[in-house]
Design a protein around this motif. Structure first.
Motif, PDB file in Angstrom:
ATOM      1  N   GLU A  12     -25.128   8.507  24.410  1.00 38.70           N
ATOM      2  CA  GLU A  12     -25.865   7.473  25.137  1.00 38.70           C
ATOM      3  C   GLU A  12     -25.223   7.207  26.493  1.00 38.70           C
ATOM      4  O   GLU A  12     -25.913   7.076  27.513  1.00 38.70           O
ATOM      5  N   GLU A  13     -23.884   7.127  26.507  1.00 37.67           N
ATOM      6  CA  GLU A  13     -23.178   6.883  27.766  1.00 37.67           C
ATOM      7  C   GLU A  13     -23.390   8.042  28.735  1.00 37.67           C
ATOM      8  O   GLU A  13     -23.629   7.833  29.936  1.00 37.67           O
ATOM      9  N   ARG A  14     -23.300   9.261  28.223  1.00 37.91           N
ATOM     10  CA  ARG A  14     -23.474  10.431  29.090  1.00 37.91           C
ATOM     11  C   ARG A  14     -24.899  10.500  29.640  1.00 37.91           C
ATOM     12  O   ARG A  14     -25.099  10.866  30.799  1.00 37.91           O
ATOM     13  N   GLN A  15     -25.881  10.155  28.803  1.00 36.75           N
ATOM     14  CA  GLN A  15     -27.259  10.182  29.272  1.00 36.75           C
ATOM     15  C   GLN A  15     -27.466   9.165  30.385  1.00 36.75           C
ATOM     16  O   GLN A  15     -28.148   9.433  31.375  1.00 36.75           O
ATOM     17  N   ALA A  16     -26.853   7.976  30.216  1.00 37.03           N
ATOM     18  CA  ALA A  16     -26.970   6.948  31.250  1.00 37.03           C
ATOM     19  C   ALA A  16     -26.314   7.414  32.547  1.00 37.03           C
ATOM     20  O   ALA A  16     -26.865   7.221  33.642  1.00 37.03           O
ATOM     21  N   GLU A  17     -25.142   8.044  32.439  1.00 35.40           N
ATOM     22  CA  GLU A  17     -24.461   8.549  33.629  1.00 35.40           C
ATOM     23  C   GLU A  17     -25.244   9.693  34.255  1.00 35.40           C
ATOM     24  O   GLU A  17     -25.320   9.812  35.482  1.00 35.40           O
ATOM     25  N   GLU A  75     -20.925  17.286  36.702  1.00 33.51           N
ATOM     26  CA  GLU A  75     -19.945  16.278  37.120  1.00 33.51           C
ATOM     27  C   GLU A  75     -19.250  15.624  35.931  1.00 33.51           C
ATOM     28  O   GLU A  75     -18.095  15.184  36.028  1.00 33.51           O
ATOM     29  N   LEU A  76     -19.950  15.563  34.789  1.00 33.68           N
ATOM     30  CA  LEU A  76     -19.369  14.923  33.606  1.00 33.68           C
ATOM     31  C   LEU A  76     -18.230  15.749  33.007  1.00 33.68           C
ATOM     32  O   LEU A  76     -17.415  15.231  32.249  1.00 33.68           O
ATOM     33  N   LEU A  77     -18.181  17.047  33.333  1.00 37.33           N
ATOM     34  CA  LEU A  77     -17.086  17.878  32.828  1.00 37.33           C
ATOM     35  C   LEU A  77     -15.747  17.440  33.408  1.00 37.33           C
ATOM     36  O   LEU A  77     -14.687  17.714  32.826  1.00 37.33           O
ATOM     37  N   PHE A  78     -15.778  16.777  34.552  1.00 39.66           N
ATOM     38  CA  PHE A  78     -14.540  16.383  35.222  1.00 39.66           C
ATOM     39  C   PHE A  78     -14.116  14.964  34.866  1.00 39.66           C
ATOM     40  O   PHE A  78     -13.096  14.483  35.349  1.00 39.66           O
ATOM     41  N   LYS A  79     -14.911  14.303  34.023  1.00 43.21           N
ATOM     42  CA  LYS A  79     -14.559  12.963  33.593  1.00 43.21           C
ATOM     43  C   LYS A  79     -13.660  13.041  32.363  1.00 43.21           C
ATOM     44  O   LYS A  79     -13.974  13.716  31.381  1.00 43.21           O
ATOM     45  N   ARG A  80     -12.538  12.356  32.416  1.00 40.97           N
ATOM     46  CA  ARG A  80     -11.598  12.360  31.299  1.00 40.97           C
ATOM     47  C   ARG A  80     -11.326  10.931  30.863  1.00 40.97           C
ATOM     48  O   ARG A  80     -11.079  10.055  31.686  1.00 40.97           O
ATOM     49  N   ASP A  81     -11.401  10.683  29.546  1.00 36.22           N
ATOM     50  CA  ASP A  81     -11.009   9.388  29.006  1.00 36.22           C
ATOM     51  C   ASP A  81     -10.334   9.619  27.660  1.00 36.22           C
ATOM     52  O   ASP A  81      -9.910  10.741  27.359  1.00 36.22           O
ATOM     53  N   LEU A  82     -10.212   8.587  26.859  1.00 32.33           N
ATOM     54  CA  LEU A  82      -9.500   8.713  25.591  1.00 32.33           C
ATOM     55  C   LEU A  82     -10.264   9.550  24.575  1.00 32.33           C
ATOM     56  O   LEU A  82      -9.713   9.955  23.562  1.00 32.33           O
ATOM     57  N   ARG A  83     -11.539   9.829  24.853  1.00 31.02           N
ATOM     58  CA  ARG A  83     -12.354  10.571  23.886  1.00 31.02           C
ATOM     59  C   ARG A  83     -12.620  12.005  24.325  1.00 31.02           C
ATOM     60  O   ARG A  83     -12.480  12.932  23.534  1.00 31.02           O
ATOM     61  N   VAL A  84     -13.052  12.196  25.551  1.00 37.01           N
ATOM     62  CA  VAL A  84     -13.461  13.523  25.986  1.00 37.01           C
ATOM     63  C   VAL A  84     -12.490  14.105  26.999  1.00 37.01           C
ATOM     64  O   VAL A  84     -11.852  13.374  27.761  1.00 37.01           O
ATOM     65  N   ASN A  85     -12.398  15.425  26.988  1.00 38.35           N
ATOM     66  CA  ASN A  85     -11.507  16.103  27.917  1.00 38.35           C
ATOM     67  C   ASN A  85     -12.000  17.537  28.107  1.00 38.35           C
ATOM     68  O   ASN A  85     -12.584  18.136  27.204  1.00 38.35           O
ATOM     69  N   ARG A  91     -18.370   7.824  10.645  1.00 40.61           N
ATOM     70  CA  ARG A  91     -17.730   7.125  11.762  1.00 40.61           C
ATOM     71  C   ARG A  91     -17.646   8.032  12.986  1.00 40.61           C
ATOM     72  O   ARG A  91     -17.871   7.590  14.120  1.00 40.61           O
ATOM     73  N   PHE A  92     -17.342   9.304  12.744  1.00 42.38           N
ATOM     74  CA  PHE A  92     -17.214  10.232  13.860  1.00 42.38           C
ATOM     75  C   PHE A  92     -18.556  10.449  14.550  1.00 42.38           C
ATOM     76  O   PHE A  92     -18.649  10.397  15.784  1.00 42.38           O
ATOM     77  N   TRP A  93     -19.619  10.712  13.787  1.00 43.27           N
ATOM     78  CA  TRP A  93     -20.920  10.958  14.409  1.00 43.27           C
ATOM     79  C   TRP A  93     -21.445   9.719  15.122  1.00 43.27           C
ATOM     80  O   TRP A  93     -22.192   9.832  16.112  1.00 43.27           O
ATOM     81  N   ALA A  94     -21.059   8.525  14.653  1.00 39.08           N
ATOM     82  CA  ALA A  94     -21.421   7.300  15.365  1.00 39.08           C
ATOM     83  C   ALA A  94     -20.750   7.284  16.743  1.00 39.08           C
ATOM     84  O   ALA A  94     -21.359   6.881  17.738  1.00 39.08           O
ATOM     85  N   ALA A  95     -19.494   7.739  16.789  1.00 38.96           N
ATOM     86  CA  ALA A  95     -18.782   7.824  18.071  1.00 38.96           C
ATOM     87  C   ALA A  95     -19.443   8.857  18.983  1.00 38.96           C
ATOM     88  O   ALA A  95     -19.549   8.649  20.202  1.00 38.96           O
ATOM     89  N   VAL A  96     -19.901   9.964  18.405  1.00 39.82           N
ATOM     90  CA  VAL A  96     -20.600  10.990  19.193  1.00 39.82           C
ATOM     91  C   VAL A  96     -21.897  10.422  19.759  1.00 39.82           C
ATOM     92  O   VAL A  96     -22.232  10.648  20.929  1.00 39.82           O
ATOM     93  N   ALA A  97     -22.635   9.672  18.928  1.00 44.20           N
ATOM     94  CA  ALA A  97     -23.892   9.080  19.386  1.00 44.20           C
ATOM     95  C   ALA A  97     -23.655   8.107  20.535  1.00 44.20           C
ATOM     96  O   ALA A  97     -24.421   8.080  21.510  1.00 44.20           O
ATOM     97  N   ASP A  98     -22.585   7.310  20.437  1.00 50.51           N
ATOM     98  CA  ASP A  98     -22.254   6.385  21.520  1.00 50.51           C
ATOM     99  C   ASP A  98     -21.951   7.145  22.806  1.00 50.51           C
ATOM    100  O   ASP A  98     -22.391   6.755  23.900  1.00 50.51           O
ATOM    101  N   LEU A  99     -21.201   8.232  22.672  1.00 52.00           N
ATOM    102  CA  LEU A  99     -20.860   9.038  23.844  1.00 52.00           C
ATOM    103  C   LEU A  99     -22.117   9.663  24.456  1.00 52.00           C
ATOM    104  O   LEU A  99     -22.274   9.694  25.682  1.00 52.00           O
ATOM    105  N   ARG A 120     -26.878  22.196  28.452  1.00 45.66           N
ATOM    106  CA  ARG A 120     -25.910  21.725  29.434  1.00 45.66           C
ATOM    107  C   ARG A 120     -26.057  20.233  29.728  1.00 45.66           C
ATOM    108  O   ARG A 120     -27.129  19.659  29.584  1.00 45.66           O
ATOM    109  N   ILE A 121     -24.939  19.622  30.160  1.00 44.27           N
ATOM    110  CA  ILE A 121     -24.939  18.268  30.673  1.00 44.27           C
ATOM    111  C   ILE A 121     -24.730  18.364  32.190  1.00 44.27           C
ATOM    112  O   ILE A 121     -24.477  19.453  32.718  1.00 44.27           O
TER     113      ILE A 121
END
Length: 211
Positions: free
Chosen positions: A195-200, A59-69, A185-193, A55-56
């Motif tokens: 990192e962002e989620r871990q920081a949040e 609160e992150l489940l309610f965050k929506r942007d161009l990548r996650v929903n 390219r896709f897994w690089a985007a996942v890795a970036d996400l 699990r994450i």
């Protein structure tokens, strides 16, 4: 009820007789815009469906942007399941799929999976399922059942295994398996996400400790 916490007891009694009606009438609601009752349901269903290691921060489940929903799948305003996913580089990756425990085994999971896939136009579809080949897994029967569920829905096993948080997973795909450059390219985007989620997530934990 106005907050989205509809009469679940009434619906439970009706589901066996109205399953086909429920399946055909499922509607998607944005978790980011959900009222309080639906948010409470999502947090509870999420905790019940997935072990803590997977699990994450809720609160992150309610965050929506161009990548996650995150989409809540509802009938008559009552949430029955949810999907949480990432879209990047013409690939849609299904991170979580869960059905309310009261309604499992009635075809709702397959219906939600199909409706989610129909929303993802022009993309390859990917997800990870726990590998039944992991030695010593204490939920082997459950893993095999999940794989059969996805295969019946038209997903295919790629044979590509990976380990995440100490758990062995196999990559499944639907429509097409993207070529290696696209996957990189896709897994690089996942890795970036991640990192962002871990920081949040760390920020949420720090805020909770200081409040």
């Amino acid at each position: 009820a106005r907050d989205g916490a509809c009469s679940g007891d009434v619906l439970r009694k009706q589901v066996p007789e109205m399953t086909q009606m429920v399946l055909s009438a499922l509607e998607a609601h944005q978790a980011s815009d959900a009222p309080a009752g639906m948010r409470q349901w999502l947090c509870r269903a999420y905790a019940e469906a997935f072990p803590a290691v997977e699990r994450i921060t809720p609160e992150l489940l309610f965050k929506r942007d161009l990548r996650v929903n995150c989409l809540l799948w509802c009938h008559a305003g009552q949430p029955l399941g949810f999907t949480y996913y990432l879209r990047a580089h013409e690939i849609a990756y299904l991170w979580y799929l869960a059905v309310d425990a009261a309604y499992r085994g009635r075809g709702l999971g397959a219906a939600i999976l199909g409706k989610w896939a129909a929303h993802q136009t022009g993309t390859a579809l990917l997800l990870h399922a726990e590998s039944p080949q992991e030695q010593g897994a204490d939920n082997l029967v459950q893993r095999q059942r999940r794989l059969r569920f996805y295969e019946r829905a038209g997903w295919q096993r790629s044979g590509q295994l990976s380990v995440w948080r100490g758990i062995s997973f196999e990559l499944l795909y639907c429509r097409r398996l993207p070529p290696a450059p696209e996957m990189e390219r896709f897994w690089a985007a996942v890795a970036d996400l991640e990192e962002e989620r871990q920081a949040e997530q760390d920020a949420c934990c720090t805020g909770a400790k200081t409040s």
